[in-house]
Scaffold this motif. Structure first.
Motif, short mmCIF file in Angstrom:
data_model
loop_
_atom_site.label_atom_id
_atom_site.label_comp_id
_atom_site.label_asym_id
_atom_site.label_seq_id
_atom_site.Cartn_x
_atom_site.Cartn_y
_atom_site.Cartn_z
N LYS A 234 -3.62 2.08 -6.10
CA LYS A 234 -4.44 1.05 -6.82
C LYS A 234 -3.42 0.27 -7.81
CE LYS A 234 -8.61 3.79 -6.75
NZ LYS A 234 -9.75 4.45 -7.52
N ALA A 235 -2.59 0.79 -8.52
CA ALA A 235 -1.82 -0.19 -9.43
C ALA A 235 -1.02 -1.10 -8.69
CB ALA A 235 -0.90 0.72 -10.16
N GLY A 236 -0.41 -0.55 -7.43
CA GLY A 236 0.31 -1.62 -6.63
C GLY A 236 -0.46 -2.74 -5.94
N LEU A 237 -1.66 -2.38 -5.57
CA LEU A 237 -2.56 -3.87 -5.30
C LEU A 237 -2.96 -4.44 -6.39
CD1 LEU A 237 -3.83 -5.06 -2.91
CD2 LEU A 237 -5.78 -3.58 -3.30
N ASN A 238 -3.16 -3.85 -7.48
CA ASN A 238 -3.47 -4.64 -8.70
C ASN A 238 -2.51 -5.54 -9.18
OD1 ASN A 238 -5.73 -4.88 -10.67
ND2 ASN A 238 -4.28 -4.19 -12.24
N ASN A 239 -1.31 -5.28 -8.76
CA ASN A 239 -0.30 -6.33 -9.12
C ASN A 239 -0.50 -7.37 -8.47
OD1 ASN A 239 1.13 -4.43 -10.86
ND2 ASN A 239 2.53 -3.52 -9.41
N LEU A 240 -0.89 -7.50 -7.29
CA LEU A 240 -1.00 -8.54 -6.47
C LEU A 240 -2.19 -9.47 -6.86
CD1 LEU A 240 -0.13 -7.60 -2.81
CD2 LEU A 240 1.33 -8.60 -4.44
N VAL A 241 -3.38 -8.49 -7.12
CA VAL A 241 -4.50 -9.13 -7.67
C VAL A 241 -4.42 -9.71 -9.03
CG1 VAL A 241 -6.83 -8.46 -8.61
CG2 VAL A 241 -6.00 -7.42 -6.41
N THR A 242 -3.88 -9.16 -9.90
CA THR A 242 -3.55 -9.70 -11.21
C THR A 242 -2.57 -11.09 -11.03
OG1 THR A 242 -3.81 -7.71 -12.08
CG2 THR A 242 -2.48 -9.30 -13.54
N ALA A 243 -1.56 -11.13 -10.37
CA ALA A 243 -1.01 -11.89 -10.35
C ALA A 243 -1.56 -13.55 -9.65
CB ALA A 243 0.56 -11.72 -9.41
N TYR A 244 -2.54 -13.12 -8.52
CA TYR A 244 -3.13 -14.32 -8.16
C TYR A 244 -4.04 -14.78 -9.24
CZ TYR A 244 -5.88 -16.96 -4.76
OH TYR A 244 -6.51 -18.07 -4.12
N LYS A 245 -4.97 -13.92 -9.93
CA LYS A 245 -5.94 -14.21 -10.77
C LYS A 245 -5.59 -15.10 -11.89
CE LYS A 245 -9.64 -11.93 -13.67
NZ LYS A 245 -10.18 -10.83 -14.02
N ASN A 246 -4.19 -14.86 -12.55
CA ASN A 246 -3.62 -15.46 -13.48
C ASN A 246 -2.71 -16.51 -12.94
OD1 ASN A 246 -0.97 -14.40 -13.08
ND2 ASN A 246 -1.11 -12.57 -14.31
N GLY A 247 -2.71 -16.81 -11.82
CA GLY A 247 -1.83 -18.01 -11.34
C GLY A 247 -0.62 -18.01 -10.99
N ASN A 248 -0.04 -16.52 -11.40
CA ASN A 248 1.46 -16.49 -10.95
C ASN A 248 1.67 -16.27 -9.37
OD1 ASN A 248 2.18 -16.01 -13.65
ND2 ASN A 248 2.09 -13.86 -13.49
N ILE A 249 0.65 -16.09 -8.79
CA ILE A 249 0.52 -16.45 -7.46
C ILE A 249 -0.28 -17.65 -7.25
CG2 ILE A 249 -0.08 -15.72 -4.77
CD1 ILE A 249 0.50 -12.86 -5.60
N PRO A 250 0.49 -18.83 -6.56
CA PRO A 250 -0.64 -19.99 -6.62
C PRO A 250 -1.73 -19.70 -5.70
CG PRO A 250 1.25 -20.23 -5.42
CD PRO A 250 1.44 -18.84 -5.96
N ASP A 398 -8.13 -6.67 5.58
CA ASP A 398 -9.35 -7.03 5.30
C ASP A 398 -9.70 -6.75 3.70
OD1 ASP A 398 -9.97 -7.97 7.75
OD2 ASP A 398 -11.24 -6.22 8.33
N ASN A 399 -9.15 -5.39 3.48
CA ASN A 399 -9.62 -4.97 1.95
C ASN A 399 -8.54 -5.43 0.91
OD1 ASN A 399 -12.14 -3.33 2.26
ND2 ASN A 399 -10.80 -2.26 3.75
N ALA A 400 -7.37 -5.73 1.17
CA ALA A 400 -6.53 -6.11 0.57
C ALA A 400 -6.89 -7.69 0.24
CB ALA A 400 -4.88 -6.16 1.04
N TYR A 401 -6.97 -8.49 1.07
CA TYR A 401 -7.29 -9.96 1.11
C TYR A 401 -8.69 -10.14 0.03
CZ TYR A 401 -8.17 -14.92 2.36
OH TYR A 401 -8.09 -16.32 2.47
N ALA A 402 -9.78 -9.23 0.45
CA ALA A 402 -10.97 -9.42 -0.68
C ALA A 402 -10.64 -9.24 -1.92
CB ALA A 402 -11.91 -8.19 -0.04
N ALA A 403 -9.64 -8.22 -2.19
CA ALA A 403 -9.46 -7.72 -3.67
C ALA A 403 -8.53 -8.82 -4.13
CB ALA A 403 -8.40 -6.46 -3.62
N ILE A 404 -7.57 -9.55 -3.24
CA ILE A 404 -6.77 -10.44 -4.06
C ILE A 404 -7.48 -11.85 -4.39
CG2 ILE A 404 -4.72 -11.99 -3.34
CD1 ILE A 404 -3.65 -9.92 -2.04
N LYS A 405 -8.47 -11.89 -3.19
CA LYS A 405 -9.54 -13.17 -3.44
C LYS A 405 -10.58 -13.05 -4.52
CE LYS A 405 -10.43 -16.16 -0.74
NZ LYS A 405 -10.32 -17.73 -0.79
N GLY A 406 -10.82 -11.80 -5.07
CA GLY A 406 -11.73 -11.54 -6.18
C GLY A 406 -12.89 -11.18 -5.59
N ASP A 407 -13.08 -11.15 -4.11
CA ASP A 407 -14.42 -10.75 -3.69
C ASP A 407 -14.83 -9.23 -3.87
OD1 ASP A 407 -14.36 -13.36 -2.78
OD2 ASP A 407 -13.60 -13.19 -1.04
N LYS A 408 -13.69 -8.27 -4.23
CA LYS A 408 -14.08 -6.82 -4.22
C LYS A 408 -13.10 -6.47 -5.59
CE LYS A 408 -15.12 -5.21 0.40
NZ LYS A 408 -14.53 -4.26 1.29
#
Length: 426
Positions: A234-250, A398-408
């Motif tokens: 969960k921490a690993g996926l959260n790294n991508l989710v957080t980076a997208y949410k805060n704009g570090n990933i455009p 499916d699930n990584a994409y939904a998490a990164i986008k903030g849908d889950k």
């Protein structure tokens, strides 16, 4: 995406993949039933056929010609498939299901090996059929192994690389947190910080797996069951989710496949890029590249040191239905010899599986990032080794994409991923 990535795009600039799926055709009027057993035809010699995806860099034909000149009574016929990995996979499945004796040697993407081995289509490389893997990088041998049995010969490999702007970041980050802390440099220079391949396709499985494995998590255990609900995963996926949410990933990062992310980096719009080694030559030689002299390459950053790349590459296997398995085995040895592996690098721009070649002075002079790539491959983790890979990769995407986008939420995404992965194996 089951693709063979270029180290140097020797044939077509910008082409990501030269997906190889090789197949061979046993000759001699044999029947499907005569070759349809792993114990049969172990001493069989005669013509075989080798079929693979599009040979864009003209690697296979010279090798087949060389083999045929030395083996006039055991000639290899080269059958070329399309350049579409899914078409190659389906073609192999159809011919295996038909017990086609004219598919002797098959070159499979590393993510197909377990699937085909579990179905009983690949000849175990044991006893008379055994090959020497002692000089091969251990990670590549693991991709060719299923249930503790070697079913294929590692042929070529690949690993993820971190490209960075050395004019802005003289020393590359060694950890994910360090890289994220450097995103202020990107912001002050008016560019994006980090991108990989976050569109919903196989590339996202690669990137999500790297994030999870680099954080100390895993996707499946040795029993094939999901392990994605662990705190580390969960921490690993959260790294991508957080980076997208805060704009570090455009924002547009969730639309990037390999080429879109490469183009952004070459356009000077990106501080850090996760991609494959093929980018090196394009970034150096493209007329439009704005980073020709200002980029460096480093291992992917992990939790406390080098991260865990997702392993790419292809393996050579022998069909259980082949009538000429002794010839097929010798051809495997020929196609993975040191001389051939060096040819893959120099002619085909493909990553060799022999560890010594990454320290070969002549090769390193031609391909200066080979030591970095070796580190990447040595720390690499295969994508989930499972006979149900198509369903597993869909669950991850499916699930990584939904998490990164903030849908889950990450918790919900991992719970759903866990359920889907375990359902796939039932």
């Amino acid at each position: 995406m089951n693709t063979r990535k270029y180290l140097l795009p020797a044939a077509v600039a910008g082409v990501l993949a030269m997906s190889l799926s090789a197949c061979g055709g046993g000759g001699g009027g044999s029947t499907a039933s005569s070759g349809g057993d792993a114990a049969a035809n172990l001493d069989g010699r005669g013509p075989i056929t080798y079929v693979q995806g599009k040979d864009n860099s003209n690697v296979v034909r010279p090798l087949v010609d060389k083999w045929n000149a030395a083996h006039p009574d055991q000639k290899v016929t080269f059958k070329e498939q399309s350049d579409q990995a899914d078409q190659q996979h389906d073609d192999l499945v159809q011919n295996f299901q038909a017990k086609n004796v004219n598919y002797d040697v098959v070159d499979v993407d590393v993510i197909w090996t377990a699937e085909f081995a579990a179905k009983g289509w690949l000849q175990p490389l044991t006893d008379k059929m055994s090959i020497d893997t002692s000089k091969m990088l251990p990670a590549t041998v693991k991709t060719a192994t299923y249930n503790n049995t070697l079913f294929a010969a590692p042929q070529t490999s690949d690993g993820g690389i971190l490209y960075y702007r050395k004019d802005l970041v003289p020393t590359p980050p060694k950890t994910w947190d360090e890289m994220m802390s450097m995103c202020s440099i990107a912001k002050s220079n008016g560019i994006d910080c980090y991108a990989g391949q976050m569109a919903k396709y196989e590339g996202l499985t690669v990137n999500a797996a790297e994030a999870i494995n680099s954080a100390g998590g895993t996707i499946v255990g040795d029993d094939g069951k999901s392990t994605v609900t662990s705190a580390a995963a969960k921490a690993g996926l959260n790294n991508l989710v957080t980076a997208y949410k805060n704009g570090n990933i455009p924002t547009q990062g969730v639309t990037y496949q390999e080429e879109q992310s490469r183009q952004s980096f070459e356009d000077g719009k990106l501080l850090f890029l996760r991609n494959w080694p093929y980018v090196y030559n394009l970034a150096k030689t493209d007329g439009s590249s704005k980073v020709k002299d200002t980029f460096g390459m480093a291992p992917l950053p992990g939790k406390s040191g080098p991260g865990a790349s997702s392993l790419g590459g292809h393996n050579l296997a022998v069909s259980v239905y082949s009538a000429h398995k002794a010839t097929a085995k010798d051809f495997l040895t020929f196609m993975t010899s040191e001389e051939t592996e060096k040819f893959y690098a120099t002619q085909g721009s493909l990553a060799p599986v022999l560890g010594s070649l990454y320290d070969d002075p002549a090769l390193v002079q031609q391909l200066p990032y080979l030591p970095v790539l070796k580190t990447s491959i040595q720390n690499a983790v295969p994508r989930p080794v499972t006979p149900f890979y198509p369903a597993v990769t869909k669950a991850i995407q499916d699930n990584a994409y939904a998490a990164i986008k903030g849908d889950k939420s990450v918790d919900q995404a991992m719970t759903d991923m866990d359920t889907a992965i375990n359902s796939a194996s039932q």
